[in-house]
Motif scaffolding. Sequence first.
Motif, PDB file in Angstrom:
ATOM      1  N   ASP A   1       0.873  -1.246   0.212  1.00 38.45           N
ATOM      2  CA  ASP A   1       0.091  -0.029  -0.034  1.00 38.45           C
ATOM      3  C   ASP A   1       0.738   1.267   0.003  1.00 38.45           C
ATOM      4  O   ASP A   1       0.553   2.275  -0.693  1.00 38.45           O
ATOM      5  N   LEU A   2       1.808   1.313   0.780  1.00 36.59           N
ATOM      6  CA  LEU A   2       2.912   2.297   0.754  1.00 36.59           C
ATOM      7  C   LEU A   2       3.421   2.514  -0.599  1.00 36.59           C
ATOM      8  O   LEU A   2       3.495   3.672  -1.094  1.00 36.59           O
ATOM      9  N   LEU A   3       4.038   1.384  -0.961  1.00 40.36           N
ATOM     10  CA  LEU A   3       4.692   1.447  -2.294  1.00 40.36           C
ATOM     11  C   LEU A   3       3.983   1.772  -3.486  1.00 40.36           C
ATOM     12  O   LEU A   3       4.240   2.614  -4.304  1.00 40.36           O
ATOM     13  N   ASP A   4       2.496   1.629  -3.484  1.00 39.67           N
ATOM     14  CA  ASP A   4       1.635   1.855  -4.495  1.00 39.67           C
ATOM     15  C   ASP A   4       1.359   3.489  -4.591  1.00 39.67           C
ATOM     16  O   ASP A   4       1.280   3.967  -5.842  1.00 39.67           O
ATOM     17  N   LEU A   5       1.171   3.899  -3.455  1.00 45.05           N
ATOM     18  CA  LEU A   5       1.116   5.442  -3.510  1.00 45.05           C
ATOM     19  C   LEU A   5       2.196   6.180  -3.651  1.00 45.05           C
ATOM     20  O   LEU A   5       2.201   6.928  -4.732  1.00 45.05           O
ATOM     21  N   TYR A   6       3.446   5.633  -3.528  1.00 43.22           N
ATOM     22  CA  TYR A   6       4.740   6.507  -3.706  1.00 43.22           C
ATOM     23  C   TYR A   6       4.917   6.205  -5.299  1.00 43.22           C
ATOM     24  O   TYR A   6       5.399   7.403  -5.898  1.00 43.22           O
ATOM     25  N   GLU A   7       4.486   5.054  -5.942  1.00 41.56           N
ATOM     26  CA  GLU A   7       4.665   4.930  -7.236  1.00 41.56           C
ATOM     27  C   GLU A   7       3.816   6.085  -8.004  1.00 41.56           C
ATOM     28  O   GLU A   7       4.193   6.676  -8.999  1.00 41.56           O
ATOM     29  N   LEU A   8       2.599   6.134  -7.400  1.00 46.10           N
ATOM     30  CA  LEU A   8       1.690   7.198  -8.202  1.00 46.10           C
ATOM     31  C   LEU A   8       2.319   8.645  -8.127  1.00 46.10           C
ATOM     32  O   LEU A   8       2.053   9.461  -9.025  1.00 46.10           O
ATOM     33  N   VAL A   9       2.657   8.912  -6.953  1.00 41.77           N
ATOM     34  CA  VAL A   9       3.306  10.303  -6.479  1.00 41.77           C
ATOM     35  C   VAL A   9       4.623  10.230  -7.516  1.00 41.77           C
ATOM     36  O   VAL A   9       4.802  11.463  -8.155  1.00 41.77           O
ATOM     37  N   ALA A  10       5.561   9.271  -7.567  1.00 40.72           N
ATOM     38  CA  ALA A  10       6.741   9.501  -8.094  1.00 40.72           C
ATOM     39  C   ALA A  10       6.564   9.596  -9.782  1.00 40.72           C
ATOM     40  O   ALA A  10       7.190  10.445 -10.384  1.00 40.72           O
ATOM     41  N   ARG A  11       5.333   8.939 -10.310  1.00 43.44           N
ATOM     42  CA  ARG A  11       5.331   8.848 -11.717  1.00 43.44           C
ATOM     43  C   ARG A  11       4.650  10.205 -12.043  1.00 43.44           C
ATOM     44  O   ARG A  11       4.766  10.635 -13.115  1.00 43.44           O
ATOM     45  N   LYS A  12       3.562  10.868 -11.269  1.00 42.91           N
ATOM     46  CA  LYS A  12       3.051  12.070 -11.517  1.00 42.91           C
ATOM     47  C   LYS A  12       4.004  13.427 -11.481  1.00 42.91           C
ATOM     48  O   LYS A  12       3.595  14.251 -12.014  1.00 42.91           O
ATOM     49  N   SER A  13       4.994  13.177 -10.444  1.00 40.14           N
ATOM     50  CA  SER A  13       5.910  14.259 -10.410  1.00 40.14           C
ATOM     51  C   SER A  13       6.935  14.232 -11.282  1.00 40.14           C
ATOM     52  O   SER A  13       7.016  13.598 -12.253  1.00 40.14           O
ATOM     53  N   THR A  14       7.551  15.361 -11.462  1.00 39.38           N
ATOM     54  CA  THR A  14       8.665  15.651 -12.377  1.00 39.38           C
ATOM     55  C   THR A  14      10.293  15.318 -11.922  1.00 39.38           C
ATOM     56  O   THR A  14      11.122  15.582 -12.332  1.00 39.38           O
ATOM     57  N   ASP A  15      10.351  14.730 -10.735  1.00 40.40           N
ATOM     58  CA  ASP A  15      11.349  14.448 -10.085  1.00 40.40           C
ATOM     59  C   ASP A  15      11.871  13.180 -10.318  1.00 40.40           C
ATOM     60  O   ASP A  15      11.454  12.085  -9.931  1.00 40.40           O
ATOM     61  N   GLN A  16      12.832  13.169 -11.148  1.00 39.96           N
ATOM     62  CA  GLN A  16      13.499  11.697 -11.454  1.00 39.96           C
ATOM     63  C   GLN A  16      14.057  11.033 -10.314  1.00 39.96           C
ATOM     64  O   GLN A  16      14.134   9.816 -10.424  1.00 39.96           O
ATOM     65  N   GLY A  17      14.664  11.659  -9.715  1.00 37.68           N
ATOM     66  CA  GLY A  17      15.328  11.266  -8.236  1.00 37.68           C
ATOM     67  C   GLY A  17      14.430  10.645  -7.393  1.00 37.68           C
ATOM     68  O   GLY A  17      14.729   9.362  -6.807  1.00 37.68           O
ATOM     69  N   MET A  18      13.238  11.147  -7.356  1.00 40.53           N
ATOM     70  CA  MET A  18      12.005  10.211  -6.858  1.00 40.53           C
ATOM     71  C   MET A  18      11.798   8.938  -7.156  1.00 40.53           C
ATOM     72  O   MET A  18      11.513   7.978  -6.701  1.00 40.53           O
ATOM     73  N   LEU A  19      11.560   9.079  -8.327  1.00 44.51           N
ATOM     74  CA  LEU A  19      11.203   7.870  -9.496  1.00 44.51           C
ATOM     75  C   LEU A  19      12.148   6.887  -9.162  1.00 44.51           C
ATOM     76  O   LEU A  19      12.093   5.673  -8.804  1.00 44.51           O
ATOM     77  N   LEU A  20      13.452   6.973  -8.975  1.00 45.77           N
ATOM     78  CA  LEU A  20      14.776   6.118  -8.981  1.00 45.77           C
ATOM     79  C   LEU A  20      14.440   5.574  -7.503  1.00 45.77           C
ATOM     80  O   LEU A  20      14.814   4.434  -7.227  1.00 45.77           O
ATOM     81  N   HIS A  21      14.404   6.453  -6.634  1.00 44.26           N
ATOM     82  CA  HIS A  21      14.164   5.787  -4.937  1.00 44.26           C
ATOM     83  C   HIS A  21      13.180   5.123  -4.972  1.00 44.26           C
ATOM     84  O   HIS A  21      13.092   3.899  -4.111  1.00 44.26           O
ATOM     85  N   TYR A  22      12.094   5.310  -5.618  1.00 41.43           N
ATOM     86  CA  TYR A  22      10.709   4.334  -5.523  1.00 41.43           C
ATOM     87  C   TYR A  22      11.100   3.074  -6.254  1.00 41.43           C
ATOM     88  O   TYR A  22      10.483   1.902  -5.649  1.00 41.43           O
TER      89      TYR A  22
END
Length: 322
Positions: A171-192
């Motif tokens: 549940d935590l990672l699903d929400l993180y994926e949604l946020v990371a993919r909608k943001s423009t922060d590639q570093g956040m996406l890599l962390h996810y």
Amino acid sequence: SDPGTPPRYEPARQLADQLGRMADYRDCLAGLLAAARRDSDAHIRCELLLRLGEVSKLSEAFDEAADFYLQAEATGVRKVDVWRAQARLAAARGDRELQMVLLEQLVSLGADQAETRADAFYRMAEVHLADESTVGEGVEALARALEESPHYERAGMILRRACEAHPPRNDLLDLYELVARKSTDQGMLLHYLERRASQSDGDVLATIAIAREGVELGIELYEWERAEALLMRAIALGEEAPEGLASVDWAMLTLARRRHETGDAAGAVKWLGEAIDVAVSDEVLENLHQFSEGKENDLFQLIINEITVDKPTLKERSKKIL
């Protein structure tokens, strides 16, 4: 000008802080408060009490700050601002129970207070996500906050801390994926992607695909150490995959290419040999061809002969390419 107007004090507070004269700023506020005695001065008194409470909170005089906020609440005006200040004070002194009571009051506000309500949901999420036993509630609060007012950078920082503090959970990672993919922060996406790839349960092939996406993004961002960690994770996952390590020959070849590019001939040969052991593909043969060029040509020719000695078909195919 009206002494109850917030913009009147913020520049003065900032200047006092820069000059190290917060005591003078506080005395000024106290003097204005003493002069505001009329029934019509309720808004002025509330503003001054909120300011005095903030000064006390910053100096960690928490009991004094709480008293100022109670006085502000007693004025009967700016109820929402008082609750917000009290919630910040409760957080500063570590009173989670009181903080949550105040945040619950804020999230129950009407539609005309949408931003305040959303901010309260974000703060509730932070509190819940800091405790492993209430992560589920934190995920729900943060999802609600995003519905109310999507601030992906803020949500991403909250989720990053939670993911680093707790074992991976869907549940935590699903929400993180949604946020990371909608943001423009590639570093956040890599962390996810790193956190998702670290999961020990779930679909192995899907996790390998996540790791591969992370590798590609890591290389794109010049985060080679993180990309290599994901490559090693993919190889470990490959041992559990239905097709075995053949499903991650791409990871071995990527490691071989990287070693070759950095002048590590032994490392390049090691990983190329690993790839040949699990699968023979045109990509493997192409790497044999590339590695045989350049100053290490003789060395690689010897190595290629060695690793193909018991693979006549591969030896023939590699000779044609070389």
